[in-house]
Design an enzyme around this catalytic site. Structure first.
Site, PDB file in Angstrom:
ATOM      1  N   ASN A 150       0.705  -1.067  -0.081  1.00  0.00           N
ATOM      2  CA  ASN A 150      -0.092  -0.044  -0.142  1.00  0.00           C
ATOM      3  C   ASN A 150       0.844   1.218   0.054  1.00  0.00           C
ATOM      4  O   ASN A 150       0.735   2.336  -0.603  1.00  0.00           O
ATOM      5  CB  ASN A 150      -0.989   0.096   1.247  1.00  0.00           C
ATOM      6  N   GLU A 248       3.320  -5.585  12.278  1.00  0.00           N
ATOM      7  CA  GLU A 248       2.305  -4.400  12.214  1.00  0.00           C
ATOM      8  C   GLU A 248       1.285  -4.769  11.073  1.00  0.00           C
ATOM      9  O   GLU A 248       1.598  -5.093  10.013  1.00  0.00           O
ATOM     10  CB  GLU A 248       3.191  -3.213  11.590  1.00  0.00           C
ATOM     11  N   CYS A 282      -3.135   1.716   6.388  1.00  0.00           N
ATOM     12  CA  CYS A 282      -3.654   0.667   7.502  1.00  0.00           C
ATOM     13  C   CYS A 282      -4.280   1.796   8.511  1.00  0.00           C
ATOM     14  O   CYS A 282      -4.927   1.408   9.564  1.00  0.00           O
ATOM     15  CB  CYS A 282      -2.451   0.037   8.106  1.00  0.00           C
ATOM     16  N   GLU A 461       7.117   0.376  16.367  1.00  0.00           N
ATOM     17  CA  GLU A 461       8.158   0.705  15.649  1.00  0.00           C
ATOM     18  C   GLU A 461       8.434   2.126  15.729  1.00  0.00           C
ATOM     19  O   GLU A 461       7.622   2.739  16.290  1.00  0.00           O
ATOM     20  CB  GLU A 461       7.943   0.288  14.061  1.00  0.00           C
TER      21      GLU A 461
HETATM   22  P1  NDP Z   1      -0.063  -9.369   2.916  1.00  0.00           P
HETATM   23  O1  NDP Z   1      -0.164  -9.886   4.413  1.00  0.00           O
HETATM   24  O2  NDP Z   1      -0.873 -10.158   2.032  1.00  0.00           O
HETATM   25  O3  NDP Z   1       1.473  -9.189   2.520  1.00  0.00           O
HETATM   26  C1  NDP Z   1       2.470  -8.377   3.175  1.00  0.00           C
HETATM   27  C2  NDP Z   1       3.904  -8.823   2.941  1.00  0.00           C
HETATM   28  O4  NDP Z   1       3.916 -10.312   3.422  1.00  0.00           O
HETATM   29  C3  NDP Z   1       3.825  -9.236   1.203  1.00  0.00           C
HETATM   30  O5  NDP Z   1       5.435  -8.885   1.117  1.00  0.00           O
HETATM   31  C4  NDP Z   1       3.614 -10.779   1.130  1.00  0.00           C
HETATM   32  O6  NDP Z   1       3.970 -11.001   0.213  1.00  0.00           O
HETATM   33  C5  NDP Z   1       4.089 -11.291   2.326  1.00  0.00           C
HETATM   34  N1  NDP Z   1       3.729 -12.607   2.588  1.00  0.00           N
HETATM   35  C6  NDP Z   1       2.557 -12.970   2.251  1.00  0.00           C
HETATM   36  N2  NDP Z   1       2.248 -14.287   2.729  1.00  0.00           N
HETATM   37  C7  NDP Z   1       3.550 -14.494   3.306  1.00  0.00           C
HETATM   38  C8  NDP Z   1       3.983 -15.787   4.164  1.00  0.00           C
HETATM   39  N3  NDP Z   1       3.175 -16.951   4.365  1.00  0.00           N
HETATM   40  N4  NDP Z   1       5.328 -15.527   4.672  1.00  0.00           N
HETATM   41  C9  NDP Z   1       5.983 -14.393   4.676  1.00  0.00           C
HETATM   42  N5  NDP Z   1       5.584 -13.394   4.042  1.00  0.00           N
HETATM   43  C10 NDP Z   1       4.283 -13.538   3.454  1.00  0.00           C
HETATM   44  O7  NDP Z   1      -0.507  -7.901   3.117  1.00  0.00           O
HETATM   45  P2  NDP Z   1      -0.534  -6.913   2.109  1.00  0.00           P
HETATM   46  O8  NDP Z   1       0.387  -6.695   1.090  1.00  0.00           O
HETATM   47  O9  NDP Z   1      -1.971  -7.413   1.381  1.00  0.00           O
HETATM   48  O10 NDP Z   1      -0.942  -5.332   2.723  1.00  0.00           O
HETATM   49  C11 NDP Z   1      -2.109  -5.153   3.227  1.00  0.00           C
HETATM   50  C12 NDP Z   1      -2.158  -5.297   4.658  1.00  0.00           C
HETATM   51  O11 NDP Z   1      -1.215  -4.648   5.520  1.00  0.00           O
HETATM   52  C13 NDP Z   1      -3.462  -4.673   5.308  1.00  0.00           C
HETATM   53  O12 NDP Z   1      -4.032  -5.742   6.198  1.00  0.00           O
HETATM   54  C14 NDP Z   1      -3.005  -3.525   6.141  1.00  0.00           C
HETATM   55  O13 NDP Z   1      -3.830  -3.077   7.176  1.00  0.00           O
HETATM   56  C15 NDP Z   1      -1.784  -3.865   6.579  1.00  0.00           C
HETATM   57  N6  NDP Z   1      -0.754  -2.915   6.869  1.00  0.00           N
HETATM   58  C16 NDP Z   1      -0.675  -2.633   8.261  1.00  0.00           C
HETATM   59  C17 NDP Z   1       0.218  -1.419   8.417  1.00  0.00           C
HETATM   60  C18 NDP Z   1       0.673  -1.113  10.157  1.00  0.00           C
HETATM   61  O14 NDP Z   1       1.460  -0.500  10.218  1.00  0.00           O
HETATM   62  N7  NDP Z   1       0.048  -1.770  11.174  1.00  0.00           N
HETATM   63  C19 NDP Z   1       0.719  -0.539   7.329  1.00  0.00           C
HETATM   64  C20 NDP Z   1       0.280  -0.861   6.259  1.00  0.00           C
HETATM   65  C21 NDP Z   1      -0.385  -2.050   5.899  1.00  0.00           C
HETATM   66  P3  NDP Z   1       3.253 -11.219  -1.433  1.00  0.00           P
HETATM   67  O15 NDP Z   1       3.155  -9.725  -1.986  1.00  0.00           O
HETATM   68  O16 NDP Z   1       3.904 -12.081  -2.226  1.00  0.00           O
HETATM   69  O17 NDP Z   1       1.802 -11.804  -1.019  1.00  0.00           O
END
Ligand code: NDP
Length: 480
Positions: A150, A248, A282, A461
Site C-alpha cells: 500500500n 504491524e 492501515c 516501530e
Molecule cells: P499481506 O499480509 O498479504 O502481505 C504483506 C507481505 O507479506 C508481502 O510482501 C507478502 O508477499 C508477504 N507474505 C505473504 N504471505 C507470506 C507468508 N506466508 N510468509 C511470509 N511473508 C508473506 O498484506 P498486503 O500486502 O495485502 O498489505 C495489506 C495489509 O497490510 C492490510 O491488512 C493492512 O492493514 C496491513 N498494513 C498494516 C500496517 C501497519 O502499520 N499496521 C501498515 C500498512 C499495511 P506477497 O506480496 O507475495 O503476498
C-alpha cells in the site's frame, strides 16, 4: 519491458531458477514488467552474502553507516519525480500523492534513522554501594524485513533504515505486487557505496520467499507489516524458533465525531482519512461514529463532498483517487459492498467500479463509497476491507461510541473529534488502540512509538523503539 532483478551480494541478478512473475500496472490493467519468482535458494544466497558482510558492517562506525544512509536518502531525493512516477505506476495511486507523501517520507525515513543512530545511547544504572550496570546494544545479525504494497517504498524504508543503521545485515522482501521502487533503491545502494551483502533484496511471493525467510535459522528477527492472517502464519513459524518479531498488522479504525467538534475541520479531515490512497492505508478510518445531533448534517455534507471526489488515472493532477492495487483486491472490495447490502446497509454514494476511457479502460478504479444502516457488529463493520469504503453510524453517548469503537479484534489507530479537552483525553484513554489522533489524522512524528494492540500487531516501530528492536541488549554489572 523492464526486468526487475534480485539484489544480492551487491549485484543485480536473476533468480536461481530463472523463473519470473508478471507485474501489473493497475491503472491500465496491463503487465508492464517482470519480477523474479525467487525461492528458498535465492534466500540462501542472500543469507550467505549477509553472513560474510556482517562482521564488517557491525564494526563499521555508526558515523560511517549514517553517512551511507544519508547518501542513499540524497540520491532518492535527487530522483524524487522518477521515484514518484514509478511508485504510482506500480501501485495505481495518484502521482501527486506519491510526490507529496510516499517518496518524501521514504527520504525522511532514511535520514531519520541515519541521524537517529548517532543519538542512540546505551543506558547505565548506578547502585550506590554495589557498583554500576551498563547495557550494551549490539546488532542482532541477519534480519528479515517483509513489507506490503500500500505504501511500498515508504514502509520498506521504515524497516530497512533502522535495521541497517543499527549495524545489521538485511534481507528484505517487498510485496510482489509493488516491487519497482525497492528495485530502484537497490540501484541506489550501489551508487551510495553500501558494502556488498549488507543489504539484499529478494523479490517474489510471500509463501515462497517470505516463508523461506521466516524459516531460515540464520535470520534472527523478522519485521513484518501486512495482513493479520499473514502475521499469524509468520508467527507460527518464527516464534517457536525464538526469533524476535515485530508485527504491524491490519486495522479497522474508528473515527468518533462528537457534536461539539470543529465541523469543517472534522469533515475535510474525514474525507482524507476515509479515501486517501484509495482507502488503502492501515491508518484510514473506516468506521465513522457520529453523535446524533450532527448526524444528518454531517452525513449530507460528507456525501456531497465524496460525490465530488474525482476518480481518475494517476497522472491526472485533479485525481483525488487513483486505481486500487489489483484486480483481485478490487473484487474483494466490491464483494464487501455487496455484503453490506445483504447485511441491511444502504449505499449513500459510490458502490460501483469506474470505467475510464482509452488506455485506462481496464484499470481497477472504484467509486469512494459511504454506507449507513449497518449494525456495529456485522461483518462489514468488523472485518478489514482496505479500500475506499466507509460506514457511518450514529451514537447517543460517549459510552456507546467507545463500546462500538472497541468492538473489533483490531486496535491500530483511532481519531476523536471534540473541542472538549477533558472528553478528548478521557476517550483517548479508553480507546483500545496503539495510536490516537485528537482533532487530526495522520500527523506523524517519526520519534513516536508506532504500532497496534490486539490483532493489529505486536511490538512498536518508530524512533528508538525501532533501534531497540533491531539490537540485542546485554547488561554488564561491575562491582565497585
Ligand atoms: P499481506 O499480509 O498479504 O502481505 C504483506 C507481505 O507479506 C508481502 O510482501 C507478502 O508477499 C508477504 N507474505 C505473504 N504471505 C507470506 C507468508 N506466508 N510468509 C511470509 N511473508 C508473506 O498484506 P498486503 O500486502 O495485502 O498489505 C495489506 C495489509 O497490510 C492490510 O491488512 C493492512 O492493514 C496491513 N498494513 C498494516 C500496517 C501497519 O502499520 N499496521 C501498515 C500498512 C499495511 P506477497 O506480496 O507475495 O503476498
Amino acid at each position: 519491458m523492464k526486468v526487475i532483478k534480485n539484489y544480492i551480494n551487491g549485484q543485480l541478478i536473476n533468480p536461481v531458477f530463472d523463473k519470473h512473475l508478471e507485474n501489473v500496472d493497475p491503472s491500465r490493467g496491463k503487465v508492464y514488467s517482470t519480477i523474479p519468482d525467487s525461492t528458498a535458494e535465492d534466500v540462501q544466497l542472500a543469507v550467505d552474502a549477509a553472513e560474510k558482510a556482517f562482521y564488517g558492517w557491525a564494526n563499521t562506525s555508526k558515523e560511517k553507516r549514517s553517512a551511507i544512509l544519508m547518501k542513499m536518502a540524497q540520491l532518492v531525493e535527487d530522483r524524487l519525480d522518477i521515484f514518484a512516477e514509478a511508485e504510482s505506476l506500480d501501485n495505481g495511486k495518484p502521482v501527486s500523492l506519491a510526490k507529496a507523501v510516499d517518496i518524501p517520507r521514504a527520504v525522511s525515513n532514511l535520514r531519520f534513522f541515519a541521524t537517529g543512530i548517532l543519538h542512540f545511547a546505551s543506558e547505565s544504572h548506578y547502585m550506590e554501594s554495589e557498583g554500576v550496570n551498563y547495557t550494551t546494544r549490539k546488532p542482532i545479525g541477519i534480519v528479515g524485513c517483509i513489507s506490503p504494497w500500500n505504501l511500498p517504498l515508504y514502509l520498506f524504508t521504515w524497516k530497512i533504515a533502522p535495521a541497517l543503521a543499527a549495524g545489521n545485515c538485511v534481507i528484505a522482501k517487498p510485496s510482489e505486487i509493488t516491487p519497482m521502487t525497492a528495485y530502484m533503491l537497490s540501484e541506489i545502494c550501489l551508487e551510495a557505496g553500501l558494502p556488498a551483502g549488507v543489504f539484499n533484496i529478494v523479490h517474489g511471493l510471500g509463501h515462497k520467499v517470505g516463508d523461506a525467510m521466516s524459516r531460515h535459522p540464520k535470520i534472527k528477527a523478522i519485521s513484518f507489516t501486512g495482513g493479520t492472517k499473514t502475521g499469524e502464519i509468520i508467527s507460527s513459524i518464527a516464534a517457536p524458533m525464538f526469533k524476535k518479531l515485530s508485527l504491524e498488522l491490519g486495522g479497522k479504525n474508528p473515527n468518533i465525531i462528537f457534536a461539539d467538534c470543529d465541523f469543517e475541520d472534522a469533515l475535510s479531515t474525514t474525507m482524507r482519512s476515509s479515501f486517501a490512497n484509495q482507502g488503502q492505508i492501515c491508518l484510514c478510518g473506516s468506521r465513522i461514529f457520529i453523535e446524533r445531533p450532527i448526524y444528518e448534517k454531517f452525513k449530507t455534507a460528507f456525501v456531497e463532498k465524496t460525490k465530488k471526489s474525482k476518480v481518475s488515472f494517476p497522472s491526472d493532477p485533479e485525481a483525488k483517487l487513483g486505481a486500487v492495487v489489483s484486480q483481485s483486491h478490487m473484487e474483494k472490495i466490491l464483494s464487501y459492498i455487496q455484503l453490506a447490502k445483504e447485511e441491511g446497509g444502504t449505499v449513500l454514494t459510490g458502490g460501483q467500479r469506474v470505467i475510464l476511457e482509452g488506455e485506462y479502460k481496464d484499470g481497477y478504479y472504484l467509486q469512494p463509497t459511504i454506507i449507513e444502516g449497518l449494525s456495529y457488529d456485522c461483518r462489514v463493520n468488523q472485518e478489514e476491507i482496505f479500500g475506499p469504503v466507509v460506514t457511518i453510524t450514529p451514537f447517543d453517548t460517549e459510552e456507546e461510541a467507545l463500546m462500538m469503537a472497541n468492538s473489533t479484534q483490531f486496535g491500530l489507530a483511532a481519531t476523536v473529534w471534540t473541542t472538549n479537552l477533558k472528553k478528548a483525553h478521557r476517550v483517548a484513554d479508553n480507546l483500545q488502540s496503539g495510536i490516537v489522533w485528537l482533532n487530526s489524522w495522520l500527523v506523524r512524528d517519526l520519534r513516536t512509538p508506532f504500532g497496534g494492540v490486539k490483532a493489529s500487531g505486536v511490538g512498536r516501530e518508530g524512533g528508538f523503539e525501532a533501534l531497540r528492536f533491531f539490537t540485542e541488549a546485554k547488561n554488564v554489572f561491575v562491582k565497585s
